[in-house]
Enzyme design. Structure first.
Site, short mmCIF file in Angstrom:
data_model
loop_
_atom_site.label_atom_id
_atom_site.label_comp_id
_atom_site.label_asym_id
_atom_site.label_seq_id
_atom_site.Cartn_x
_atom_site.Cartn_y
_atom_site.Cartn_z
N LYS A 79 -18.02 -12.69 48.60
CA LYS A 79 -17.03 -13.76 48.47
C LYS A 79 -17.35 -14.80 49.54
O LYS A 79 -17.01 -14.64 50.71
CB LYS A 79 -15.60 -13.26 48.66
N GLU A 123 -17.95 -10.19 62.64
CA GLU A 123 -18.35 -11.18 63.64
C GLU A 123 -17.27 -12.23 63.63
O GLU A 123 -17.08 -12.93 62.64
CB GLU A 123 -19.73 -11.76 63.29
N CYS A 149 -19.68 -20.65 66.30
CA CYS A 149 -18.90 -19.69 67.08
C CYS A 149 -19.52 -19.41 68.44
O CYS A 149 -18.86 -18.85 69.32
CB CYS A 149 -18.72 -18.40 66.29
N GLU A 171 -10.33 -21.30 70.55
CA GLU A 171 -11.57 -21.78 69.95
C GLU A 171 -11.33 -23.15 69.32
O GLU A 171 -10.49 -23.30 68.44
CB GLU A 171 -12.06 -20.79 68.90
#
Length: 474
Positions: free
Chosen positions: A170, A245, A279, A379
């Protein structure tokens, strides 16, 4: 507008069973560029059943057969690289030059690296009286993000194919086009029916259905920590393996006495590349008090020399961020830092001059940022960097580790001195005078940045089970 309305299940493109249409927006123009069908539970069930059936035969294929398959995939991938770059650029906003030079080759690199790792991998060893073997794990559900779409898809698909697993992918509904093209590549290369299946959808729909599905043996997820927690909770009911992750908030420890003009540009590039949507972007600059002014000047110059333009334009500029939600989040974080007392050095809120549409962010540098501020801890996922001062090396290490994340960390300065600091940083990857990961090296995080590893032999091992066989005849 391109239409990708069918799902790829059991080796064929099929209509969705009850799915709904979804428009994909070009972040440079805010206009629809493609459309997909968000899949249903019935689509997931059909795809998982196809993968389960195919596992019986595909798991028994030889290493030589899978090596040959990966080689064919690599050749087919090379032929479709322009198509992959165009889809990636249009849907998630990477400038076409960057998509061509970085986004698409990153995916190819995983297939090439996995092929090399497969050829060298030892699938069994003798441990005392036992023969310990690595075996295919089963049906793997893969849920991938939009920021480096091909990189993260191929980091999962390549090792799963290499070791004999079957899978249901997906991809992100924000950048599905490259996944559809990859399905075409795999089909052309001769991946057997049912081994690879693609069901487009969103997280609450297809993602949740895959995470909790009783016939899925492993879910491999890349995305935010918040979404990763939801995936793990859904997967816990069936005690399947969870491979993740997740988020990051990487520090950039600028060592005292560093030659700033030499060491900062390569690491600051990681904040700007892909419009900061990485990231591992080393956004938290930690600078000795004696060099804060000089570091601020160097970074300000780099940021102010960075241009912003549409993804369709060829050049060395950065593009927009992926959607309005990300744009609004970044705007809010910049404003929160200013409200909390940070100094705006360059950039700031609002679109760059001359832009009245598109999700474009001004390259923004904030100084006098303290660990108590939101922007220090959350973040950002945009072209935004912060500068925080430290008084000595011990404080720098403590500040670098003072985060719930641990995906990566960067050190800028003398490599010999950096090598002594690296073992003390709590992160799955530490880069010195650079920011990107290395081919074949393990990639994954400590703490709330996830668990498990991707890349090279480490990626192969994480997509397999380990069995001890004891009592065999000599």
């Amino acid at each position: 507008m391109k239409s990708y309305l069918k799902q790829y299940i059991d080796g064929a493109w099929v209509d969705s069973a009850g799915g709904t249409r979804h428009a994909v927006i070009d972040p440079s123009t805010e206009q629809p560029v493609s459309e997909i069908t968000l899949g249903s539970q019935a689509d997931v069930d059909k795809a998982v059943a196809a993968a389960r059936k195919a596992f019986d035969s595909y798991s028994q294929t030889s290493v030589a057969d899978r090596v040959a398959l990966l080689e064919r995939i690599i050749e087919e991938y090379k032929l479709r690289m322009p198509d992959l770059a165009a889809a990636t650029s249009e849907e998630m906003g990477a400038p076409i030059g960057f998509a061509t030079a970085a986004q698409v080759p990153a995916g190819l690199g995983h297939f090439i690296g996995t092929l090399a790792a497969l050829k060298a991998f030892s699938f069994e060893e003798k441990v005392g009286k036992a023969r310990v073997v690595h075996e295919p794990l089963g049906v793997v559900a893969m849920i991938t993000p939009w920021n480096w779409p091909l990189n993260q898809i191929c980091a999962k698909v390549a090792p799963a194919l290499a070791v004999g697993d079957t899978m249901v992918l997906k991809p992100s509904e924000e950048a599905p086009g490259c996944a559809v093209i990859l399905a075409e590549i795999l089909d052309k290369a001769g991946v057997p029916a049912g081994v690879f299946n693609l069901v487009n959808g969103d997280g609450p729909g297809v993602g949740a259905a895959l995470s909790s599905h009783k016939d899925v043996d492993m879910v491999s997820f890349t995305g935010s920590t918040r979404a990763g927690i939801a995936v793990a909770q859904a997967a816990a009911v069936t005690v399947k393996r969870v491979h993740q992750e997740l988020g990051g908030k990487a520090p950039n420890v600028v060592l005292e006495g560093a030659d700033l003009a030499a060491v900062l540009p390569p690491t600051i590039h990681g904040v700007l590349a892909n419009s900061g949507q990485s990231c591992i972007a080393p956004t938290r600059l930690l600078v000795h008090t004696s060099q804060v002014a000089d570091a601020t000047h160097v970074v300000k110059s780099i940021f102010e020399a960075t241009t912003v333009d549409a993804a369709s334009v060829m050049g060395a500029h950065i593009g927009p961020v992926v959607n309005k939600a990300q744009f609004d989040k970044i705007q809010g974080l910049i404003q929160s830092a200013i409200d909390e007392g940070a100094t705006l050095v360059t950039g700031g809120t609002g679109r760059p001059d001359g832009r009245n549409a598109g999700y474009f962010i001004k390259p923004t540098l904030l100084a006098d940022v303290t660990p108590e501020m939101r922007i220090y801890r959350e973040e950002t996922f945009g072209p935004v960097a912060t500068i925080t001062s430290y008084s000595d090396g011990e404080q720098a290490i403590q500040m670098a580790n003072d985060t719930e994340y641990g995906l990566s960390a960067t050190i800028s300065g003398d490599p010999a001195a950096a090598a002594k600091v690296a073992p003390r940083l709590r992160a799955g990857m530490v880069t010195i005078n650079g920011w990107a990961s290395g081919g074949g090296a393990p990639f994954g995080g400590y703490k709330q940045s996830g668990n498990g590893r991707e890349g090279g032999k480490y990626g192969l091992a994480d997509f397999m089970e380990v069995k001890a066989i004891i009592g065999e005849p000599a």
